[in-house]
Scaffold this motif. Sequence first.
Motif, PDB file in Angstrom:
ATOM      1  N   GLU A  58     -19.586  -6.211 -17.685  1.00 27.77           N
ATOM      2  CA  GLU A  58     -20.314  -5.823 -18.890  1.00 27.77           C
ATOM      3  C   GLU A  58     -19.768  -4.528 -19.493  1.00 27.77           C
ATOM      4  O   GLU A  58     -19.960  -4.255 -20.674  1.00 27.77           O
ATOM      5  CB  GLU A  58     -21.810  -5.690 -18.611  1.00 27.77           C
ATOM      6  N   PRO A  76     -15.786  -4.722 -22.872  1.00 26.35           N
ATOM      7  CA  PRO A  76     -15.793  -4.000 -24.148  1.00 26.35           C
ATOM      8  C   PRO A  76     -14.828  -2.811 -24.167  1.00 26.35           C
ATOM      9  O   PRO A  76     -14.185  -2.543 -25.177  1.00 26.35           O
ATOM     10  CB  PRO A  76     -17.236  -3.516 -24.309  1.00 26.35           C
ATOM     11  N   SER A 103     -11.724  -2.375 -26.738  1.00 22.08           N
ATOM     12  CA  SER A 103     -11.732  -1.214 -27.634  1.00 22.08           C
ATOM     13  C   SER A 103     -10.549  -0.276 -27.394  1.00 22.08           C
ATOM     14  O   SER A 103      -9.764  -0.018 -28.296  1.00 22.08           O
ATOM     15  CB  SER A 103     -13.039  -0.442 -27.449  1.00 22.08           C
ATOM     16  N   GLN A 117     -14.987  -1.822 -32.969  1.00 21.21           N
ATOM     17  CA  GLN A 117     -16.203  -2.090 -32.205  1.00 21.21           C
ATOM     18  C   GLN A 117     -17.060  -3.177 -32.855  1.00 21.21           C
ATOM     19  O   GLN A 117     -17.717  -3.948 -32.156  1.00 21.21           O
ATOM     20  CB  GLN A 117     -16.991  -0.800 -32.011  1.00 21.21           C
ATOM     21  N   ILE A 145     -15.685  -6.420 -31.688  1.00 20.66           N
ATOM     22  CA  ILE A 145     -15.998  -6.613 -30.273  1.00 20.66           C
ATOM     23  C   ILE A 145     -17.435  -7.102 -30.130  1.00 20.66           C
ATOM     24  O   ILE A 145     -17.716  -8.023 -29.353  1.00 20.66           O
ATOM     25  CB  ILE A 145     -15.780  -5.307 -29.478  1.00 20.66           C
ATOM     26  N   ALA A 146     -18.334  -6.497 -30.874  1.00 25.45           N
ATOM     27  CA  ALA A 146     -19.742  -6.904 -30.836  1.00 25.45           C
ATOM     28  C   ALA A 146     -19.885  -8.377 -31.201  1.00 25.45           C
ATOM     29  O   ALA A 146     -20.588  -9.136 -30.524  1.00 25.45           O
ATOM     30  CB  ALA A 146     -20.565  -6.037 -31.788  1.00 25.45           C
ATOM     31  N   LEU A 181     -18.407 -10.613 -28.369  1.00 27.61           N
ATOM     32  CA  LEU A 181     -19.196 -10.657 -27.137  1.00 27.61           C
ATOM     33  C   LEU A 181     -20.653 -11.053 -27.376  1.00 27.61           C
ATOM     34  O   LEU A 181     -21.426 -11.161 -26.422  1.00 27.61           O
ATOM     35  CB  LEU A 181     -19.139  -9.294 -26.435  1.00 27.61           C
ATOM     36  N   LEU A 213     -22.974  -9.304 -28.962  1.00 23.37           N
ATOM     37  CA  LEU A 213     -23.834  -8.137 -28.771  1.00 23.37           C
ATOM     38  C   LEU A 213     -24.106  -7.466 -30.111  1.00 23.37           C
ATOM     39  O   LEU A 213     -23.381  -7.702 -31.080  1.00 23.37           O
ATOM     40  CB  LEU A 213     -23.148  -7.115 -27.854  1.00 23.37           C
ATOM     41  N   THR A 227     -22.834  -2.562 -28.086  1.00 18.92           N
ATOM     42  CA  THR A 227     -21.393  -2.484 -27.829  1.00 18.92           C
ATOM     43  C   THR A 227     -20.952  -1.032 -27.704  1.00 18.92           C
ATOM     44  O   THR A 227     -20.243  -0.671 -26.761  1.00 18.92           O
ATOM     45  CB  THR A 227     -20.611  -3.183 -28.955  1.00 18.92           C
ATOM     46  N   LYS A 228     -21.371  -0.194 -28.637  1.00 20.99           N
ATOM     47  CA  LYS A 228     -21.011   1.225 -28.589  1.00 20.99           C
ATOM     48  C   LYS A 228     -21.532   1.869 -27.304  1.00 20.99           C
ATOM     49  O   LYS A 228     -20.826   2.650 -26.667  1.00 20.99           O
ATOM     50  CB  LYS A 228     -21.592   1.959 -29.800  1.00 20.99           C
ATOM     51  N   ARG A 257     -22.184   0.406 -24.411  1.00 13.76           N
ATOM     52  CA  ARG A 257     -21.429  -0.067 -23.239  1.00 13.76           C
ATOM     53  C   ARG A 257     -20.055   0.596 -23.154  1.00 13.76           C
ATOM     54  O   ARG A 257     -19.585   0.928 -22.054  1.00 13.76           O
ATOM     55  CB  ARG A 257     -21.287  -1.584 -23.276  1.00 13.76           C
TER      56      ARG A 257
END
Length: 180
Positions: A111, A115, A119, A126, A129-130, A133, A135, A140-141, A143
């Motif tokens: 988890e 990320p 990143s 980001q 990425i969110a 995934l 999220l 995301t930020k 994690r």
Amino acid sequence: MKCDIYTIWETYQNDLKGYVRKRVSDVNDVNDIMQSVLIKITNYCETKNNVKYIKAWLYKITQNTIIDFYKKSKRTTTNADFEHMHLQNHQEYDENIFVWLHNFIDNLPTEYSEPLRLSDIEGKPQKKIAEQLGLTLTATKSRIQRARKKLREKFDECGTVQPSENQLLSYTITKACCLK
């Protein structure tokens, strides 16, 4: 901090010039880059006048000016340039840090590792990425920040970071349990 161009330049000029010399072999080019850096500093200070971390700001301007210099001139480096820049040591440093960095990231919970890898290693935004995934951007930020903190703790727990003579950092593992 209020920009006092004269004091800033007098304080940091020699350090910045040394930084440029390590990256650019021709003395005339070094002087041109230094002049460009001074112009950028002056222009910024005349309009905004609100720099918080002067030294970091100066090095960032200098680094970007060097990059711009190489882009504009479309120069290629020769083997002589590489020898002058001591890239042999830099390459060894990068390989070692690269191995430990990936090793430590692999040992983080998925988890956090996923990320962080997307990143900081792959350079994805980001927001992307969110989406990838599934999220929220906030999650995301969070994690990524937690992963960076855990990674830093692992580096601190397992070894020491020391400056070397060519201004690079070297990392030495001091605990045998971290070698696995």
